[in-house]
Enzyme design. Structure first.
Site, mmCIF file in Angstrom:
data_model
loop_
_atom_site.group_PDB
_atom_site.id
_atom_site.type_symbol
_atom_site.label_atom_id
_atom_site.label_comp_id
_atom_site.label_asym_id
_atom_site.label_seq_id
_atom_site.Cartn_x
_atom_site.Cartn_y
_atom_site.Cartn_z
ATOM 1 N N CYS A 198 0.805 -1.223 0.000
ATOM 2 C CA CYS A 198 0.000 0.000 0.000
ATOM 3 C C CYS A 198 0.838 1.274 0.000
ATOM 4 O O CYS A 198 0.288 2.360 -0.177
ATOM 5 C CB CYS A 198 -0.902 0.007 1.235
ATOM 6 S SG CYS A 198 0.053 0.014 2.762
ATOM 7 N N ASP A 252 2.386 2.554 2.573
ATOM 8 C CA ASP A 252 2.421 3.206 3.883
ATOM 9 C C ASP A 252 3.754 2.935 4.582
ATOM 10 O O ASP A 252 4.478 2.015 4.209
ATOM 11 C CB ASP A 252 1.253 2.717 4.753
ATOM 12 C CG ASP A 252 -0.081 3.216 4.233
ATOM 13 O OD1 ASP A 252 -0.104 4.295 3.620
ATOM 14 O OD2 ASP A 252 -1.086 2.528 4.424
ATOM 15 N N CYS A 269 -2.998 2.695 7.931
ATOM 16 C CA CYS A 269 -4.401 2.454 8.274
ATOM 17 C C CYS A 269 -4.560 2.119 9.764
ATOM 18 O O CYS A 269 -3.573 2.034 10.513
ATOM 19 C CB CYS A 269 -4.920 1.302 7.424
ATOM 20 S SG CYS A 269 -4.109 -0.232 7.856
ATOM 21 N N CYS A 326 -0.311 -5.146 7.143
ATOM 22 C CA CYS A 326 -0.109 -3.905 7.894
ATOM 23 C C CYS A 326 0.661 -4.187 9.195
ATOM 24 O O CYS A 326 1.435 -3.343 9.656
ATOM 25 C CB CYS A 326 -1.448 -3.259 8.214
ATOM 26 S SG CYS A 326 -2.558 -3.200 6.812
HETATM 27 FE FE1 FES Z 1 -1.305 0.420 4.383
HETATM 28 FE FE2 FES Z 1 -2.650 -0.937 6.256
HETATM 29 S S1 FES Z 1 -3.318 -0.431 4.270
HETATM 30 S S2 FES Z 1 -0.629 -0.182 6.340
#
Ligand code: FES
Length: 125
Positions: free
Chosen positions: A33, A35, A58, A102
């Site tokens: 993702c 992140d 998230c 995540c």
């Molecule tokens: Fe990116 Fe959870 S969707 S860390």
């Protein structure tokens, strides 16, 4: 979708924020993702005395980092490296399958922080 424990850690994250003068910093990203999470550790005599995190991600990622940092305090580096993302998922009461990645980011930030600590120590020798 999320357990009550996940929601509690997301809405009131433990150990969130930047640490002044950390002994180790670990950054990890999730290729799924994009992140990222940054973990800060204070370490004394091989024991983690404090842990803080900053996560751009998230609810599952923030809850995982919150739980991880709680668990890290008081652990030796060797003990910290043995904590897996699935240990944290269990303590959170589970995560949806699509959100397991995540929690991996939090585990990888611990490994990166310990690597950073070892590198700093080697430079001081
Ligand atoms: Fe990116 Fe959870 S969707 S860390």
């Amino acid at each position: 979708m999320y357990t009550e424990t996940v929601i509690q850690h997301f809405t009131n994250p433990h150990n969130s924020g930047v640490m002044e003068n950390p002994d180790a910093v670990g950054v990890a990203g999730s290729p799924e993702c994009g992140d990222t999470t940054t973990l800060y550790l204070k370490i004394k005599d091989g024991v983690i005395t404090d842990a803080k995190f900053q996560t751009f991600g998230c609810a599952a990622a923030i809850a995982s980092s919150s739980m991880f940092t709680d668990l890290l305090k008081g652990k030796t580096l060797a003990e910290a490296l043995k904590i897996t993302n699935m240990d944290v998922v269990k303590m959170l009461g589970g995560l949806p399958d699509a959100k397991i990645h995540c929690s991996v980011m939090a585990e990888e930030s611990v490994k990166a922080a310990v690597d950073d600590y070892m590198t700093r120590q080697a430079k001081n020798i």
